[in-house]
Design a protein around this motif. Structure first.
Motif, PDB file in Angstrom:
ATOM      1  N   ALA A   1      17.015   0.088 -38.070  1.00  0.00           N
ATOM      2  CA  ALA A   1      16.219  -1.035 -38.568  1.00  0.00           C
ATOM      3  C   ALA A   1      15.443  -1.696 -37.429  1.00  0.00           C
ATOM      4  CB  ALA A   1      17.119  -2.054 -39.256  1.00  0.00           C
ATOM      5  N   LEU A   2      16.100  -1.895 -36.309  1.00  0.00           N
ATOM      6  CA  LEU A   2      15.446  -2.522 -35.162  1.00  0.00           C
ATOM      7  C   LEU A   2      14.318  -1.664 -34.607  1.00  0.00           C
ATOM      8  CD1 LEU A   2      18.660  -3.939 -33.516  1.00  0.00           C
ATOM      9  CD2 LEU A   2      16.697  -5.316 -34.298  1.00  0.00           C
ATOM     10  N   PHE A   3      14.503  -0.357 -34.599  1.00  0.00           N
ATOM     11  CA  PHE A   3      13.442   0.546 -34.159  1.00  0.00           C
ATOM     12  C   PHE A   3      12.227   0.409 -35.073  1.00  0.00           C
ATOM     13  CE2 PHE A   3      11.349   4.720 -34.175  1.00  0.00           C
ATOM     14  CZ  PHE A   3      11.009   4.820 -32.840  1.00  0.00           C
ATOM     15  N   SER A   4      12.488   0.371 -36.371  1.00  0.00           N
ATOM     16  CA  SER A   4      11.412   0.245 -37.351  1.00  0.00           C
ATOM     17  C   SER A   4      10.676  -1.092 -37.223  1.00  0.00           C
ATOM     18  CB  SER A   4      11.972   0.410 -38.763  1.00  0.00           C
ATOM     19  OG  SER A   4      10.940   0.366 -39.712  1.00  0.00           O
ATOM     20  N   VAL A   5      11.409  -2.173 -37.085  1.00  0.00           N
ATOM     21  CA  VAL A   5      10.756  -3.478 -36.975  1.00  0.00           C
ATOM     22  C   VAL A   5      10.061  -3.623 -35.615  1.00  0.00           C
ATOM     23  CG1 VAL A   5      12.617  -4.999 -36.103  1.00  0.00           C
ATOM     24  CG2 VAL A   5      10.965  -5.878 -37.754  1.00  0.00           C
ATOM     25  N   SER A   6      10.558  -2.927 -34.606  1.00  0.00           N
ATOM     26  CA  SER A   6       9.882  -2.925 -33.315  1.00  0.00           C
ATOM     27  C   SER A   6       8.478  -2.325 -33.451  1.00  0.00           C
ATOM     28  CB  SER A   6      10.697  -2.126 -32.292  1.00  0.00           C
ATOM     29  OG  SER A   6       9.993  -2.016 -31.074  1.00  0.00           O
ATOM     30  N   ILE A   7       8.400  -1.194 -34.131  1.00  0.00           N
ATOM     31  CA  ILE A   7       7.088  -0.572 -34.372  1.00  0.00           C
ATOM     32  C   ILE A   7       6.195  -1.534 -35.145  1.00  0.00           C
ATOM     33  CG2 ILE A   7       5.912   1.318 -35.594  1.00  0.00           C
ATOM     34  CD1 ILE A   7       8.446   3.038 -34.925  1.00  0.00           C
ATOM     35  N   HIS A   8       6.761  -2.183 -36.152  1.00  0.00           N
ATOM     36  CA  HIS A   8       6.027  -3.172 -36.950  1.00  0.00           C
ATOM     37  C   HIS A   8       5.410  -4.248 -36.051  1.00  0.00           C
ATOM     38  CE1 HIS A   8       5.340  -6.284 -40.033  1.00  0.00           C
ATOM     39  NE2 HIS A   8       6.056  -7.095 -39.274  1.00  0.00           N
TER      40      HIS A   8
ATOM     41  N   PHE B   1       4.916  -4.221 -32.726  1.00  0.00           N
ATOM     42  CA  PHE B   1       3.924  -3.661 -31.800  1.00  0.00           C
ATOM     43  C   PHE B   1       2.585  -3.460 -32.504  1.00  0.00           C
ATOM     44  CE2 PHE B   1       7.424  -2.030 -28.925  1.00  0.00           C
ATOM     45  CZ  PHE B   1       7.033  -2.787 -27.820  1.00  0.00           C
ATOM     46  N   MET B   2       2.640  -2.993 -33.749  1.00  0.00           N
ATOM     47  CA  MET B   2       1.400  -2.780 -34.506  1.00  0.00           C
ATOM     48  C   MET B   2       0.700  -4.093 -34.829  1.00  0.00           C
ATOM     49  SD  MET B   2       2.510   0.382 -36.962  1.00  0.00           S
ATOM     50  CE  MET B   2       0.856   0.984 -37.338  1.00  0.00           C
ATOM     51  N   LEU B   3       1.438  -5.191 -34.839  1.00  0.00           N
ATOM     52  CA  LEU B   3       0.850  -6.518 -35.070  1.00  0.00           C
ATOM     53  C   LEU B   3       0.466  -7.205 -33.761  1.00  0.00           C
ATOM     54  CD1 LEU B   3       3.189  -7.943 -37.866  1.00  0.00           C
ATOM     55  CD2 LEU B   3       0.928  -6.901 -38.140  1.00  0.00           C
ATOM     56  N   ASP B   4       0.596  -6.503 -32.646  1.00  0.00           N
ATOM     57  CA  ASP B   4       0.328  -7.047 -31.309  1.00  0.00           C
ATOM     58  C   ASP B   4       1.238  -8.214 -30.955  1.00  0.00           C
ATOM     59  OD1 ASP B   4      -1.673  -5.209 -30.630  1.00  0.00           O
ATOM     60  OD2 ASP B   4      -3.198  -6.392 -31.688  1.00  0.00           O
ATOM     61  N   ALA B   5       2.453  -8.210 -31.489  1.00  0.00           N
ATOM     62  CA  ALA B   5       3.471  -9.209 -31.143  1.00  0.00           C
ATOM     63  C   ALA B   5       4.427  -8.535 -30.155  1.00  0.00           C
ATOM     64  CB  ALA B   5       4.193  -9.697 -32.390  1.00  0.00           C
ATOM     65  N   MET B   6       3.974  -8.422 -28.920  1.00  0.00           N
ATOM     66  CA  MET B   6       4.671  -7.632 -27.910  1.00  0.00           C
ATOM     67  C   MET B   6       6.092  -8.105 -27.648  1.00  0.00           C
ATOM     68  SD  MET B   6       3.384  -6.807 -24.084  1.00  0.00           S
ATOM     69  CE  MET B   6       4.407  -5.917 -22.926  1.00  0.00           C
ATOM     70  N   ALA B   7       6.298  -9.392 -27.548  1.00  0.00           N
ATOM     71  CA  ALA B   7       7.637  -9.919 -27.228  1.00  0.00           C
ATOM     72  C   ALA B   7       8.666  -9.460 -28.256  1.00  0.00           C
ATOM     73  CB  ALA B   7       7.621 -11.437 -27.128  1.00  0.00           C
ATOM     74  N   ALA B   8       8.325  -9.551 -29.520  1.00  0.00           N
ATOM     75  CA  ALA B   8       9.254  -9.107 -30.566  1.00  0.00           C
ATOM     76  C   ALA B   8       9.382  -7.588 -30.564  1.00  0.00           C
ATOM     77  CB  ALA B   8       8.802  -9.598 -31.931  1.00  0.00           C
ATOM     78  N   GLY B   9       8.286  -6.879 -30.313  1.00  0.00           N
ATOM     79  CA  GLY B   9       8.343  -5.428 -30.246  1.00  0.00           C
ATOM     80  C   GLY B   9       9.264  -4.955 -29.137  1.00  0.00           C
ATOM     81  N   VAL B  10       9.130  -5.556 -27.959  1.00  0.00           N
ATOM     82  CA  VAL B  10       9.989  -5.206 -26.825  1.00  0.00           C
ATOM     83  C   VAL B  10      11.436  -5.586 -27.120  1.00  0.00           C
ATOM     84  CG1 VAL B  10      10.547  -5.804 -24.424  1.00  0.00           C
ATOM     85  CG2 VAL B  10       8.182  -5.304 -25.065  1.00  0.00           C
TER      86      VAL B  10
ATOM     87  N   ALA C   1      16.807  -3.881 -28.341  1.00  0.00           N
ATOM     88  CA  ALA C   1      17.981  -4.069 -29.200  1.00  0.00           C
ATOM     89  C   ALA C   1      18.394  -2.765 -29.869  1.00  0.00           C
ATOM     90  CB  ALA C   1      17.687  -5.144 -30.252  1.00  0.00           C
ATOM     91  N   SER C   2      17.431  -1.976 -30.277  1.00  0.00           N
ATOM     92  CA  SER C   2      17.740  -0.685 -30.886  1.00  0.00           C
ATOM     93  C   SER C   2      18.468   0.215 -29.890  1.00  0.00           C
ATOM     94  CB  SER C   2      16.445  -0.013 -31.359  1.00  0.00           C
ATOM     95  OG  SER C   2      16.710   1.257 -31.902  1.00  0.00           O
ATOM     96  N   ILE C   3      17.940   0.288 -28.694  1.00  0.00           N
ATOM     97  CA  ILE C   3      18.575   1.095 -27.640  1.00  0.00           C
ATOM     98  C   ILE C   3      19.949   0.527 -27.308  1.00  0.00           C
ATOM     99  CG2 ILE C   3      18.406   1.819 -25.223  1.00  0.00           C
ATOM    100  CD1 ILE C   3      15.284   1.681 -25.676  1.00  0.00           C
ATOM    101  N   ARG C   4      20.031  -0.782 -27.216  1.00  0.00           N
ATOM    102  CA  ARG C   4      21.296  -1.456 -26.898  1.00  0.00           C
ATOM    103  C   ARG C   4      22.372  -1.145 -27.926  1.00  0.00           C
ATOM    104  NH1 ARG C   4      20.218  -6.672 -28.566  1.00  0.00           N
ATOM    105  NH2 ARG C   4      21.088  -5.905 -30.501  1.00  0.00           N
TER     106      ARG C   4
END
Length: 177
Positions: free
Chosen positions: A35-42, A44-53, A58-61
């Motif tokens: 889920a975190l990987f998916s929302v990260s892509i979401h 990043f696509m919205l140019d909300a880098m802080a949340a994407g990172v 969190a996904s990796i963690r």
């Protein structure tokens, strides 16, 4: 492109809804990582880098937390969050809003690695999800907002169910001779 971003957000909502209903920490971590990987892509696509990172870390963690919950791992991910925050703040000159996203990410980082009890994780995550919700609303993420609202609802629902279950067990113990 916007529809694709929202599609990743919708997938994240579905996966996280399933994840927060898990009673085993490892199952929660696996589903939550997806889920975190998916929302990260979401994000990043919205140019909300802080949340994407933050969501990507969190996904990796969560995957790493399946194998180890050592203090070194916590230190590494806390350091990674702080390094990305510093990069965005000092190099990219992003605004104050990233403080909200990285605060949420740090709470999730410490909670998901240090805590091993599903109930304690849910309690810890109430604050982090609230910060995530504020960030999602402020950056205009429809599915980010739905993601956080559904997560808050899921956490609260599960905590209430657990409290009722414990109360019933306690009442049953009192009536048993």
């Amino acid at each position: 492109m916007q529809y694709l971003a929202e599609g990743f957000g919708a997938l994240a909502v579905i996966l996280n809804f399933i994840g927060y209903r898990q009673n085993q920490v490892d199952r929660y971590l696996i589903i939550s990582a997806c889920a975190l990987f998916s929302v990260s892509i979401h994000f990043f696509m919205l140019d909300a880098m802080a949340a994407g990172v933050g969501c990507m870390l969190a996904s990796i963690r969560n995957v790493v937390a399946l194998k180890t919950r050592s203090h070194r791992v916590v230190a590494f991910f806390v350091g990674a969050n702080l390094a990305f925050f510093a990069y965005e703040w000092f190099v990219l000159d992003h605004g104050w809003l990233i403080i909200v996203a990285y605060s949420s990410s740090l709470i999730f980082t410490v909670g998901s690695i240090v805590l091993q009890d599903a109930k304690r994780i849910r309690q810890w995550f109430l604050v982090a999800e609230s910060l995530g919700l504020a960030y999602s609303i402020l950056v205009g993420s429809i599915f980010g907002t739905i993601f956080n609202v559904s997560n808050l609802f899921s956490i609260i629902t599960k905590l209430v169910q657990e409290k009722r279950r414990i109360r019933k067990l306690s009442e049953a113990d009192k009536t048993t001779p």
